[in-house]
Design a protein around this motif. Structure first.
Motif, PDB file in Angstrom:
ATOM      1  N   GLY A 109     -12.482 -18.493  23.147  1.00 27.46           N
ATOM      2  CA  GLY A 109     -11.745 -19.663  22.714  1.00 27.46           C
ATOM      3  C   GLY A 109     -11.160 -19.524  21.328  1.00 27.46           C
ATOM      4  O   GLY A 109     -11.197 -18.450  20.716  1.00 27.46           O
ATOM      5  N   PRO A 110     -10.612 -20.598  20.790  1.00 29.47           N
ATOM      6  CA  PRO A 110      -9.942 -20.556  19.487  1.00 29.47           C
ATOM      7  C   PRO A 110     -10.844 -20.090  18.339  1.00 29.47           C
ATOM      8  O   PRO A 110     -10.362 -19.498  17.388  1.00 29.47           O
ATOM      9  N   CYS A 111     -12.164 -20.344  18.432  1.00 27.05           N
ATOM     10  CA  CYS A 111     -13.038 -19.916  17.322  1.00 27.05           C
ATOM     11  C   CYS A 111     -13.430 -18.460  17.440  1.00 27.05           C
ATOM     12  O   CYS A 111     -14.085 -17.920  16.545  1.00 27.05           O
ATOM     13  N   GLN A 112     -13.056 -17.792  18.549  1.00 28.83           N
ATOM     14  CA  GLN A 112     -13.330 -16.371  18.774  1.00 28.83           C
ATOM     15  C   GLN A 112     -14.820 -16.050  18.653  1.00 28.83           C
ATOM     16  O   GLN A 112     -15.210 -14.991  18.155  1.00 28.83           O
ATOM     17  N   GLY A 113     -15.660 -16.979  19.100  1.00 26.58           N
ATOM     18  CA  GLY A 113     -17.094 -16.711  19.124  1.00 26.58           C
ATOM     19  C   GLY A 113     -17.833 -17.007  17.840  1.00 26.58           C
ATOM     20  O   GLY A 113     -19.038 -16.773  17.761  1.00 26.58           O
ATOM     21  N   ARG A 114     -17.148 -17.526  16.837  1.00 23.97           N
ATOM     22  CA  ARG A 114     -17.841 -17.775  15.571  1.00 23.97           C
ATOM     23  C   ARG A 114     -18.936 -18.828  15.725  1.00 23.97           C
ATOM     24  O   ARG A 114     -19.966 -18.752  15.061  1.00 23.97           O
ATOM     25  N   ILE A 115     -18.723 -19.825  16.593  1.00 23.23           N
ATOM     26  CA  ILE A 115     -19.701 -20.888  16.771  1.00 23.23           C
ATOM     27  C   ILE A 115     -20.766 -20.506  17.791  1.00 23.23           C
ATOM     28  O   ILE A 115     -21.951 -20.789  17.606  1.00 23.23           O
ATOM     29  N   CYS A 116     -20.377 -19.840  18.869  1.00 28.49           N
ATOM     30  CA  CYS A 116     -21.329 -19.553  19.943  1.00 28.49           C
ATOM     31  C   CYS A 116     -22.018 -18.202  19.810  1.00 28.49           C
ATOM     32  O   CYS A 116     -22.904 -17.880  20.611  1.00 28.49           O
ATOM     33  N   ALA A 117     -21.662 -17.390  18.817  1.00 23.59           N
ATOM     34  CA  ALA A 117     -22.218 -16.032  18.725  1.00 23.59           C
ATOM     35  C   ALA A 117     -23.735 -16.039  18.663  1.00 23.59           C
ATOM     36  O   ALA A 117     -24.406 -15.266  19.367  1.00 23.59           O
ATOM     37  N   ALA A 118     -24.307 -16.907  17.817  1.00 20.32           N
ATOM     38  CA  ALA A 118     -25.760 -16.934  17.683  1.00 20.32           C
ATOM     39  C   ALA A 118     -26.413 -17.389  18.984  1.00 20.32           C
ATOM     40  O   ALA A 118     -27.466 -16.875  19.373  1.00 20.32           O
ATOM     41  N   GLY A 119     -25.797 -18.342  19.674  1.00 17.33           N
ATOM     42  CA  GLY A 119     -26.340 -18.794  20.948  1.00 17.33           C
ATOM     43  C   GLY A 119     -26.326 -17.691  21.996  1.00 17.33           C
ATOM     44  O   GLY A 119     -27.279 -17.534  22.773  1.00 17.33           O
TER      45      GLY A 119
END
Length: 469
Positions: A411-421
């Protein structure tokens, strides 16, 4: 059409590291452009308040940021704010082209050398209910206090939770703003780290000020506890917490509920911002005590890409002091000046404190609380934990494979938010955090209008072609 600027050295980021680098490089006689996406220089640490008469204007951090910006300008650096980098490329004739969005238009900056002082971002760790409105990052709460109305919206209680010394910094910001905090939930058990302050006694007064300001908020302290669930319908209404047992798992039999909560500010430390250095092909390494994946440099800030330097949190989480010191070193080195050994020594000492402090607050290697299958991990693409589990069961063994299977990270954040998850989901299946890998960046690094991207790419191609004429 893309407007163009050129300089000897471009510094990306106007936080403590970037301002120190710009000041040092400009003071050495180089032409310097220091760009930042926010309206005012200073970064997260020295964030400049937007409200007239803000109580933050009198804090040492804000004054220091203002003075650092003035010093960089006085040295001859151009500070270009409101300028968001969305791509960077090396030119065949040498040097770099930075593609920037400013005032809704494309801007291309060519530079012989680049210093990446990109800073850090929060490490969002998922838990049941983490997507409810009212659950925000601890850093987002601090930004709301400094650049919003000066208060956290919502009529209910505010709870600060997670792990790490930044929670105390957020509580300190609440104390300055007069924002009440009902509860502080910290995973680390109580106790002053005496060994740390015996090695670095000069840092003890700062720590004592943080604890003093926490008391000013009136927060009840729950040390050795973790948030197990956020509850609510259309928005956050309550938070459940539990103490950690000897194995580091929550003791659910002793779980308690905090009702009437409208804001839960959660922080589990920071991760370096490395999208630009990854795009330019610099070497990166993984170290939990440095926030995970970070850009590797030598003692003078040079990366493995000729002409590219890095400073501050991009090279590993350490705080404002090592950021300033590493920025100055990178600025001197990029400008071709020798770096005094005393400055390298000061940086090593500052990083030693940061490493010892990080050791007291290690990020969880696996989720402290089990996630239900319907919990969303990737908000951009609406990918749930069960989707990721299914991909892992079918053979996805790293972040890239999970991304291809599920679109998590596309998505638009390129994994910055979901990477840790995603790392957590892989860790639950026995994949180490380093082995999980990381998402590689793609154009554009930040959401950017197509017309702006086209104009910038046309300018980049034209600049590359000029090197062959």
């Amino acid at each position: 059409m893309s407007a163009r600027l050129s300089c000897d050295i471009a510094v990306v980021g106007a936080g403590p590291a970037g301002l120190a680098a710009a000041c040092a490089a400009a003071g050495a006689g180089a032409s310097v452009i220091c760009l930042d996406q926010f309206p005012d220089p200073g970064g997260q640490y020295a964030m400049q308040p937007s409200q007239p008469g803000s109580p933050f204007a009198r804090t040492a951090a804000v004054r220091g940021g203002r003075e650092a910006a003035e010093a960089a300008r006085a040295a001859g650096a151009e500070l270009l704010t409101g300028a968001e980098l969305f791509w960077a490329a090396a030119l065949p004739q040498g040097g770099f082209c930075l593609s920037v969005q400013k005032d809704g238009a494309a801007l291309s900056i060519t530079a012989g050398r680049v210093i990446a002082a990109l800073g850090a971002m929060e490490r969002p760790l998922p838990f049941p209910g983490w997507t409810l409105p009212g659950v925000i990052g601890a850093g987002a709460a601090q930004r709301l206090l400094k650049t919003g109305s000066g208060r956290i919206p919502g009529a209910g209680k505010m709870v600060i939770a997670g792990s790490g010394p930044f929670l105390l910094a957020v509580a300190q910001s609440c104390a300055v703003a007069g924002q009440p905090v009902s509860d502080l939930v910290e995973m680390r058990r109580p106790g002053l780290p005496a060994r740390l302050f015996r090695a670095h006694p000069e840092r003890l007064p700062e720590a004592l000020r943080l604890w003093r300001d926490l008391r000013r908020t009136g927060a009840a302290r729950h040390m050795g506890h973790v948030v197990t669930r956020a509850l609510g319908g259309a928005q956050l209404e309550a938070v459940e917490i539990a103490p950690l047992d000897a194995s580091g798992r929550p003791d659910m039999a002793r779980q308690r509920r905090i009702d009437g909560v409208s804001t839960l500010a959660v922080g589990f430390g920071f991760q370096p911002v490395v999208d630009m250095t990854l795009a330019l092909g610099a070497r990166h390494a993984f170290a939990p005590e440095l926030g995970g994946w970070h850009c590797v440099t030598d003692a003078d800030g040079a990366t493995t890409v000729p002409g590219l330097y890095a400073a501050g949190e991009t090279t590993g989480i350490g705080g404002a002091l090592p950021a300033r010191l590493s920025g100055r070193i990178a600025g001197l080195s990029a400008a071709g000046l020798p770096v005094p050994e005393a400055e390298r020594h000061a940086l090593r000492k500052a990083r030693d404190f940061a490493a010892r402090l990080a050791g007291l607050y290690p990020p969880p290697a696996v989720p402290p609380v089990a996630l239900p299958g319907d919990e969303i991990l990737c908000r951009c693409e609406d990918v749930r934990f069960s989707d990721v589990q299914a991909a892992i069961a079918e053979g996805a063994g790293d972040a890239l494979s999970v991304k291809l299977w599920t679109r998590a990270g596309m998505g638009p954040c390129q994994g910055r938010i979901c990477a840790a998850g995603l790392q957590f989901a892989l860790a639950s299946a026995g994949v180490g955090l380093q082995d999980a890998g990381l998402n590689r960046p793609h154009l554009p690094l930040r959401p950017t209008p197509v017309a702006v991207v086209r104009a910038a790419m046309a300018a980049q191609e034209e600049l590359a072609g000029e090197g062959h004429t």
